[in-house]
Design a protein around this motif. Structure first.
Motif: not given
Length: 233
Positions: A50-52, A61-70, A102-105, A203-206
């Motif tokens: 949050d709070n990007l 903005s962020s997109t959750e690609v995957s959260n923590l696995e079992l 998380f992917d951030v744009q 975050f390390d921006s491209s």
């Protein structure tokens, strides 16, 4: 997610039930039937981003690609019976989960991966109720100290979020007597660090002209389902 007020109510109900127990009123406390217990199982936990923010005029903005696995929950405890049906124990536990992404744009883009681990030492009380011959139902709660760490990586940036504080647990389960005083238990529990765990990550921006993005990474409570073996001492 259970709120802190909900946890407080749960502890209050358990404490009230123990205090009003006719057995507890009629007998003096003693430490009988000492035991050790070892167990393992699955652990579930989620991370939130949050709070990007960014130094540019663009709002990330962020997109959750995957959260923590079992993940895994490992524990060991030593305890004893205070009165018939009431146990006290000291428990150490370790919970670990990995694989969040998380992917951030913004002007550029960035990817954040994160893992989580929690270690706790708790003083627990368990109330056992006989269901049938050789089977019990138990409810319990505990307080102690805990330490949680979330490790986040994004390109050249690695951030460790460390939180240490009051730890708690509430749980319920069933136990099966398998002879010689040994019990196999199946337990579901909720645990965590009071106040939650959160911290700022980079975050390390491209985009080489863009300053690093920042955001707040926070974790939920641990939810665990474990199988244990209780062995009399």
């Amino acid at each position: 997610m259970i709120s802190r007020s909900g946890l407080a109510v749960g502890f209050s109900v358990l404490a009230f039930g123990l205090a009003m127990s006719p057995t507890a009123q009629a007998q003096d406390l003693s430490f009988d039937s000492p035991y050790v217990e070892f167990g393992a199982g699955g652990n579930w936990q989620e991370l939130a981003l949050d709070n990007l923010s960014s130094s540019s005029n663009y709002t990330p903005s962020s997109t959750e690609v995957s959260n923590l696995e079992l993940g895994a929950d490992l524990y060991a405890a030593v305890g004893a019976t205070l009165i018939p049906g009431l146990r006290a124990e000291i428990q150490g536990s370790y919970h670990t989960n990995s694989g969040a992404r998380f992917d951030v744009q913004s002007e550029g883009s960035a990817t954040l991966t994160a893992d989580s681990a929690t270690f706790m030492v708790l003083a627990n009380l368990w109330k056992d109720f006989a269901v049938t011959q050789g089977m019990t139902f138990s409810v319990g709660a505990g307080l102690g100290l805990g330490s949680s760490q979330q490790t986040a990586e994004s390109g050249a940036y690695t951030t460790d979020i460390n939180t240490t504080g009051l730890a708690y647990m509430i749980g319920a389960g069933v136990g099966f007597d398998i002879g010689s005083g040994m019990v196999i238990s199946l337990t579901y529990s909720l645990s965590g660090i009071a106040g939650g765990t959160s911290g700022q990550v980079a975050f390390d921006s491209s985009d080489s002209d863009d300053e690093p993005f920042t955001g707040d990474l926070s974790s939920s409570m641990n939810q665990s389902l474990t199988v244990g073996l209780r062995i009399p001492m």
